[in-house]
Design an enzyme around this catalytic site. Sequence first.
Site, mmCIF file in Angstrom:
data_model
loop_
_atom_site.group_PDB
_atom_site.id
_atom_site.type_symbol
_atom_site.label_atom_id
_atom_site.label_comp_id
_atom_site.label_asym_id
_atom_site.label_seq_id
_atom_site.Cartn_x
_atom_site.Cartn_y
_atom_site.Cartn_z
ATOM 1 N N CYS A 101 50.975 66.212 13.187
ATOM 2 C CA CYS A 101 50.298 66.427 14.468
ATOM 3 C C CYS A 101 51.168 67.343 15.333
ATOM 4 O O CYS A 101 50.684 68.257 16.006
ATOM 5 C CB CYS A 101 50.088 65.104 15.200
ATOM 6 S SG CYS A 101 49.222 63.848 14.267
ATOM 7 N N CYS A 247 30.738 42.429 19.492
ATOM 8 C CA CYS A 247 29.772 41.965 20.498
ATOM 9 C C CYS A 247 28.354 41.956 19.946
ATOM 10 O O CYS A 247 27.629 40.982 20.105
ATOM 11 C CB CYS A 247 29.807 42.880 21.733
ATOM 12 S SG CYS A 247 31.008 42.388 22.983
#
Lengths: 286, 138, 109
Positions: A101, A247
Amino acid sequence: MKIKTLSAIAAMLVSTPFVAVADEADKDANLVVNGEVELVTRAPAPAHLEGAVDEVISGWLFRTSETQSLQMDDFDNPGMIFVDQAMDDWGTAVGSEGKSCADCHGAVEDSMEGVRAVYPKWNETAGEVRTVAQMINECRTDRMGADALGYTSAAMARMEALISMQSRGMPVNVAIDGPAQETWEWGKELYYTRTGQLQMSCANCHEDNYGNNIRADHLSQGQINGFPVYRLKNAKLTTPHGRFKGCVRDTRAETYGTGSDAFVALELYVASRGNGLSVEGVSVRN
Amino acid sequence: MEFTRRDTLALGLGAAALTVLPIRAVAAWDDVITAFTGGAEVGEGGLTLTAPEIAENGNTVPVSVDAPGAAAIMIVATGNPTPNVATFNFGELAGSQSASTRIRLAGTQDVVAVARMADGSFVQTQSTVKVTIGGCGG
Amino acid sequence: MAIGVKPRVKAPKTAEVGEVVTIKTLISHKMESGQRKDGDGNVIPRSIIHRFTCDYNGVNVIDVEMHPAISTNPYFEFEATIPEAGDMVFTWYDDDGDVYTTTKTVAIG
């Protein structure tokens, strides 16, 4: 025993821990990390929430003082272990191109500053709204010659955490207009759509009932400004899509896939509900 | 919801039965303490155990012990399948006889701390921690 | 070696002679308790760090016996007396035989 008595016992069982937990939450606490980084945990609701909620509140304020304190010092915050690991990853070359990176982006503190605060964001080249996780994988597959990371994998969660840390203290400020508007509208629709056998939408818990309890859980507004979050429950980092999946599953539904267009849209919408709250870097929740 | 006198009575009985549940015998936690004390008499005082009254998640419960002048402090979770948690042995360069850690509690229970003082005597204290079970697995 | 084990230690770089300093340590470790079962119902074997020690210039500060009830990513906070400049050595002992160590140097001043 009459049914009424049974239900009275059930009511007591249900209500007792509720009251206790609610009392424990310190709703007036101030979130200052390391005694110096002050984070906004209450803010006036963004304009698009008019009529829904007046104030947006970080999930941190819904937790007990013990849980709250874990986020007030970077050493006490177990999530920082993973930020450390991601810092190692940042400088490690992977893939066929032999790049890390850092080879393209340099110091993460400079190149990633402010990124987390404005994502998910419209990507002109791709012609769609992209999440930080998608951008990480695009780098890996298109520029590093490496395999994509699992969308909610540990390696992905910690890289998101490292990037999120570079925006800590900045207000969440995702764009909901212009080219992103269509995706945002879809995310809003999903937020209010009831799913599963329980026929519950995000809003049923996190808009209609925040501050109340569902069994012993103290319901928050479901803000994602603190994500990735270190959860005491499983002692690791959880990403927004990982949490959405949990959820939706709890409504007894087949969930949307992590990294799916639907969850990207939902992430944009949920992020926009927290516009004005601070990016918390890596939060700690129960 | 209306409660008649009879309902209230039954409610009390039901609640009583429920409060008994968490302290059902699990493992011989007192044996663990006996192994530490060698069966010596255990007194009180001079030992502080700090634990939350309510833990939001039993997986990570912060606890601290402090016993000025102690040689060692043991923490025992009386309701865990394995009651032993940790024993802190303080060395010559310990700045105090105190320590903090984070522990797992299988449910609501008493956490016990026992200190072996420098003179070989023992003191004990305990704290009840209520462990809440969340509604959302997500 | 267990994968991804990484120690973090917070200790002051300098101290006065005789000063009592606060030390915090955190190490990434799953602390598999031996109580859990996998998807097939088989018990996942225990794999924990069972001992942690801190020594300063070869003299012990704290020696902790750890059991499976210590949370994932074990955390300890304690105090040490600094009698002189030196090295504080932290050591974690894994069930699998691995030993993780890290050292912090403390100067006087």
